[in-house]
Motif scaffolding. Structure first.
Motif, PDB file in Angstrom:
ATOM      1  N   MET A 123       0.821  -1.213   0.000  1.00 34.41           N
ATOM      2  CA  MET A 123       0.000   0.000   0.000  1.00 34.41           C
ATOM      3  C   MET A 123       0.856   1.264   0.000  1.00 34.41           C
ATOM      4  O   MET A 123       0.604   2.194  -0.759  1.00 34.41           O
ATOM      5  CB  MET A 123      -0.946  -0.023   1.207  1.00 34.41           C
ATOM      6  CG  MET A 123      -1.995   1.060   1.233  1.00 34.41           C
ATOM      7  SD  MET A 123      -1.560   2.563   2.139  1.00 34.41           S
ATOM      8  CE  MET A 123      -1.014   1.980   3.693  1.00 34.41           C
ATOM      9  N   ALA A 124       1.896   1.301   0.828  1.00 33.75           N
ATOM     10  CA  ALA A 124       2.763   2.484   0.884  1.00 33.75           C
ATOM     11  C   ALA A 124       3.499   2.681  -0.436  1.00 33.75           C
ATOM     12  O   ALA A 124       3.649   3.816  -0.905  1.00 33.75           O
ATOM     13  CB  ALA A 124       3.757   2.356   2.040  1.00 33.75           C
ATOM     14  N   GLN A 125       3.938   1.585  -1.073  1.00 34.13           N
ATOM     15  CA  GLN A 125       4.607   1.677  -2.373  1.00 34.13           C
ATOM     16  C   GLN A 125       3.652   2.225  -3.435  1.00 34.13           C
ATOM     17  O   GLN A 125       4.059   2.987  -4.305  1.00 34.13           O
ATOM     18  CB  GLN A 125       5.100   0.303  -2.836  1.00 34.13           C
ATOM     19  CG  GLN A 125       6.174  -0.317  -1.993  1.00 34.13           C
ATOM     20  CD  GLN A 125       6.407  -1.767  -2.424  1.00 34.13           C
ATOM     21  OE1 GLN A 125       5.481  -2.567  -2.486  1.00 34.13           O
ATOM     22  NE2 GLN A 125       7.664  -2.079  -2.716  1.00 34.13           N
ATOM     23  N   LEU A 151       2.026   6.686  -7.084  1.00 32.60           N
ATOM     24  CA  LEU A 151       1.051   7.683  -7.544  1.00 32.60           C
ATOM     25  C   LEU A 151       1.440   9.109  -7.161  1.00 32.60           C
ATOM     26  O   LEU A 151       0.741  10.054  -7.518  1.00 32.60           O
ATOM     27  CB  LEU A 151      -0.336   7.369  -6.968  1.00 32.60           C
ATOM     28  CG  LEU A 151      -0.992   6.079  -7.453  1.00 32.60           C
ATOM     29  CD1 LEU A 151      -2.266   5.802  -6.663  1.00 32.60           C
ATOM     30  CD2 LEU A 151      -1.285   6.146  -8.958  1.00 32.60           C
ATOM     31  N   GLY A 152       2.534   9.251  -6.406  1.00 33.33           N
ATOM     32  CA  GLY A 152       2.954  10.587  -5.971  1.00 33.33           C
ATOM     33  C   GLY A 152       2.081  11.145  -4.868  1.00 33.33           C
ATOM     34  O   GLY A 152       1.934  12.361  -4.725  1.00 33.33           O
ATOM     35  N   ILE A 153       1.499  10.255  -4.066  1.00 34.74           N
ATOM     36  CA  ILE A 153       0.616  10.656  -2.971  1.00 34.74           C
ATOM     37  C   ILE A 153       1.319  10.367  -1.651  1.00 34.74           C
ATOM     38  O   ILE A 153       1.884   9.291  -1.457  1.00 34.74           O
ATOM     39  CB  ILE A 153      -0.723   9.884  -3.028  1.00 34.74           C
ATOM     40  CG1 ILE A 153      -1.447  10.163  -4.356  1.00 34.74           C
ATOM     41  CG2 ILE A 153      -1.608  10.232  -1.837  1.00 34.74           C
ATOM     42  CD1 ILE A 153      -2.650   9.267  -4.600  1.00 34.74           C
ATOM     43  N   GLU A 154       1.247  11.306  -0.735  1.00 32.08           N
ATOM     44  CA  GLU A 154       1.870  11.140   0.567  1.00 32.08           C
ATOM     45  C   GLU A 154       1.010  10.255   1.468  1.00 32.08           C
ATOM     46  O   GLU A 154      -0.208  10.415   1.527  1.00 32.08           O
ATOM     47  CB  GLU A 154       2.044  12.514   1.221  1.00 32.08           C
ATOM     48  CG  GLU A 154       2.780  12.477   2.543  1.00 32.08           C
ATOM     49  CD  GLU A 154       2.953  13.872   3.135  1.00 32.08           C
ATOM     50  OE1 GLU A 154       3.019  13.957   4.370  1.00 32.08           O
ATOM     51  OE2 GLU A 154       3.021  14.846   2.370  1.00 32.08           O
ATOM     52  N   LEU A 155       1.659   9.333   2.168  1.00 30.09           N
ATOM     53  CA  LEU A 155       0.966   8.493   3.140  1.00 30.09           C
ATOM     54  C   LEU A 155       0.524   9.380   4.301  1.00 30.09           C
ATOM     55  O   LEU A 155       1.315  10.138   4.834  1.00 30.09           O
ATOM     56  CB  LEU A 155       1.906   7.389   3.642  1.00 30.09           C
ATOM     57  CG  LEU A 155       1.277   6.333   4.536  1.00 30.09           C
ATOM     58  CD1 LEU A 155       1.904   4.973   4.252  1.00 30.09           C
ATOM     59  CD2 LEU A 155       1.415   6.657   5.996  1.00 30.09           C
ATOM     60  N   ALA A 168      -6.915   2.239   5.822  1.00 29.83           N
ATOM     61  CA  ALA A 168      -8.180   2.228   5.073  1.00 29.83           C
ATOM     62  C   ALA A 168      -8.370   3.567   4.345  1.00 29.83           C
ATOM     63  O   ALA A 168      -8.767   3.597   3.182  1.00 29.83           O
ATOM     64  CB  ALA A 168      -9.354   1.948   6.008  1.00 29.83           C
ATOM     65  N   ARG A 169      -8.066   4.661   5.023  1.00 24.45           N
ATOM     66  CA  ARG A 169      -8.174   5.984   4.382  1.00 24.45           C
ATOM     67  C   ARG A 169      -7.216   6.099   3.198  1.00 24.45           C
ATOM     68  O   ARG A 169      -7.577   6.624   2.141  1.00 24.45           O
ATOM     69  CB  ARG A 169      -7.863   7.087   5.392  1.00 24.45           C
ATOM     70  CG  ARG A 169      -8.887   7.264   6.473  1.00 24.45           C
ATOM     71  CD  ARG A 169      -8.406   8.283   7.498  1.00 24.45           C
ATOM     72  NE  ARG A 169      -9.286   8.373   8.641  1.00 24.45           N
ATOM     73  CZ  ARG A 169      -8.864   8.476   9.894  1.00 24.45           C
ATOM     74  NH1 ARG A 169      -7.570   8.508  10.188  1.00 24.45           N
ATOM     75  NH2 ARG A 169      -9.742   8.572  10.873  1.00 24.45           N
ATOM     76  N   ASN A 170      -5.978   5.628   3.392  1.00 25.94           N
ATOM     77  CA  ASN A 170      -4.988   5.695   2.318  1.00 25.94           C
ATOM     78  C   ASN A 170      -5.367   4.802   1.135  1.00 25.94           C
ATOM     79  O   ASN A 170      -5.185   5.184  -0.026  1.00 25.94           O
ATOM     80  CB  ASN A 170      -3.595   5.332   2.851  1.00 25.94           C
ATOM     81  CG  ASN A 170      -2.981   6.466   3.641  1.00 25.94           C
ATOM     82  OD1 ASN A 170      -2.836   7.577   3.152  1.00 25.94           O
ATOM     83  ND2 ASN A 170      -2.611   6.189   4.879  1.00 25.94           N
ATOM     84  N   ILE A 171      -5.903   3.628   1.417  1.00 24.96           N
ATOM     85  CA  ILE A 171      -6.358   2.736   0.344  1.00 24.96           C
ATOM     86  C   ILE A 171      -7.502   3.397  -0.422  1.00 24.96           C
ATOM     87  O   ILE A 171      -7.567   3.312  -1.650  1.00 24.96           O
ATOM     88  CB  ILE A 171      -6.770   1.355   0.911  1.00 24.96           C
ATOM     89  CG1 ILE A 171      -5.545   0.647   1.501  1.00 24.96           C
ATOM     90  CG2 ILE A 171      -7.423   0.503  -0.166  1.00 24.96           C
ATOM     91  CD1 ILE A 171      -5.882  -0.542   2.403  1.00 24.96           C
ATOM     92  N   LYS A 197      -9.703   5.815  -5.239  1.00 25.44           N
ATOM     93  CA  LYS A 197     -10.303   6.988  -5.874  1.00 25.44           C
ATOM     94  C   LYS A 197      -9.454   7.430  -7.063  1.00 25.44           C
ATOM     95  O   LYS A 197      -9.972   7.697  -8.145  1.00 25.44           O
ATOM     96  CB  LYS A 197     -10.419   8.131  -4.852  1.00 25.44           C
ATOM     97  CG  LYS A 197     -10.908   9.428  -5.431  1.00 25.44           C
ATOM     98  CD  LYS A 197     -10.944  10.515  -4.358  1.00 25.44           C
ATOM     99  CE  LYS A 197     -11.366  11.849  -4.925  1.00 25.44           C
ATOM    100  NZ  LYS A 197     -11.445  12.885  -3.886  1.00 25.44           N
ATOM    101  N   GLN A 198      -8.154   7.466  -6.870  1.00 27.40           N
ATOM    102  CA  GLN A 198      -7.238   7.901  -7.922  1.00 27.40           C
ATOM    103  C   GLN A 198      -7.319   6.982  -9.146  1.00 27.40           C
ATOM    104  O   GLN A 198      -7.460   7.451 -10.266  1.00 27.40           O
ATOM    105  CB  GLN A 198      -5.807   7.918  -7.371  1.00 27.40           C
ATOM    106  CG  GLN A 198      -4.736   8.244  -8.373  1.00 27.40           C
ATOM    107  CD  GLN A 198      -4.491   9.730  -8.531  1.00 27.40           C
ATOM    108  OE1 GLN A 198      -5.081  10.544  -7.818  1.00 27.40           O
ATOM    109  NE2 GLN A 198      -3.663  10.088  -9.468  1.00 27.40           N
TER     110      GLN A 198
END
Length: 187
Positions: A149-151, A156-160, A171-174, A179-180
Motif C-alpha cells: 500500500m505504501a509503495q 502515484l505521488g501521494i503522501e501516506l 483504510a483511508r490511504n487505500i 479513488k485515484q
C-alpha cells in the motif's frame, strides 16, 4: 421525487496479533483492529468511518513486534470489546449503507475475517463480492508486480497520511488510491 440509492466501496484494513519469531502461528492470529471507510461511488468521498480495537483471546499479550509495527498498545486492546461484540457493531455499521462492496488491499483481510468468524462461530458478515484493490492497482499500471500500500501511494505521488499499519489510517490511504485509479480510468 425518487430517491437515488447510494452505492459504496467498503474499504477495510485489519491489524492482527503479529509476531516475527513464529510464536503466533498464522492460523492463530487474531484481529485487533478494524479500520474501515465507506467510499461513495458517486462523489468519491468518504461518507463514514469505522474504527474498533478488539481484545484478542488466544494470544492476549501483544508482542513488541506487533506494538512497534502497528502502534497499537496493550492498553488499547485490554480495554476493547472481544470479537463478537466488535464484529456485531461493525456489521450494524456496514449494513447501514446500501449496496456496498467489500474491498481490501490484497486478500489477507478477507481471509482473516473468515478465520476469526469461524473461530468465534459468527457468520461471515459480507454478502457482496470482494475486490482486491492490490490486484486492481497492478492492472491499472499494466504490470504484474504487486505493490504494498505504501509503495502504491509513492508510485502515484501521494503522501501516506497517518500511521502506516494502523487499520483506520491504512483504510483511508487505500481509499485515496482507489479513488485515484477509478477516477483516472473514468476520465
Amino acid at each position: 421525487m425518487e430517491t437515488k440509492i447510494s452505492h459504496y466501496y467498503l474499504i477495510v484494513d485489519l491489524e492482527a496479533t503479529y509476531c516475527n519469531n513464529g510464536t503466533i502461528p498464522r492460523h492463530e492470529m487474531e484481529i485487533i483492529e478494524i479500520g474501515a471507510v465507506m467510499l461513495n461511488r458517486e462523489t468519491w468521498e468518504i461518507d463514514s468511518e469505522f474504527q474498533q480495537f478488539i481484545q484478542p483471546v488466544r494470544h492476549q499479550q501483544l508482542t513488541s513486534f506487533c506494538t512497534e509495527l502497528t502502534s497499537i498498545r496493550q492498553q488499547d486492546v485490554d480495554e476493547a470489546p472481544k470479537f463478537l461484540e466488535a464484529i456485531s457493531r461493525f456489521k450494524e455499521w456496514i449494513y447501514s449503507f446500501p449496496n456496498h462492496i467489500f474491498c481490501s488491499w490484497g486478500n489477507y483481510d478477507k481471509k482473516q475475517f473468515i478465520q476469526d468468524c469461524a473461530y468465534h462461530n459468527f457468520s461471515y458478515p459480507f454478502i457482496s463480492e470482494h475486490i482486491n484493490i492490490k490486484e486492481e492497482f497492478s492492472e491499472y499500471l499494466g504490470v504484474s508486480k504487486k505493490f504494498g500500500m505504501a509503495q502504491a501511494l509513492t508510485e502515484l505521488g501521494i503522501e501516506l497520511k497517518g500511521t502506516h499499519h494502523r487499520g483506520i489510517d491504512d483504510a483511508r490511504n487505500i481509499a485515496t488510491i482507489y479513488k485515484q485509479i477509478k477516477t483516472k480510468k473514468l476520465s
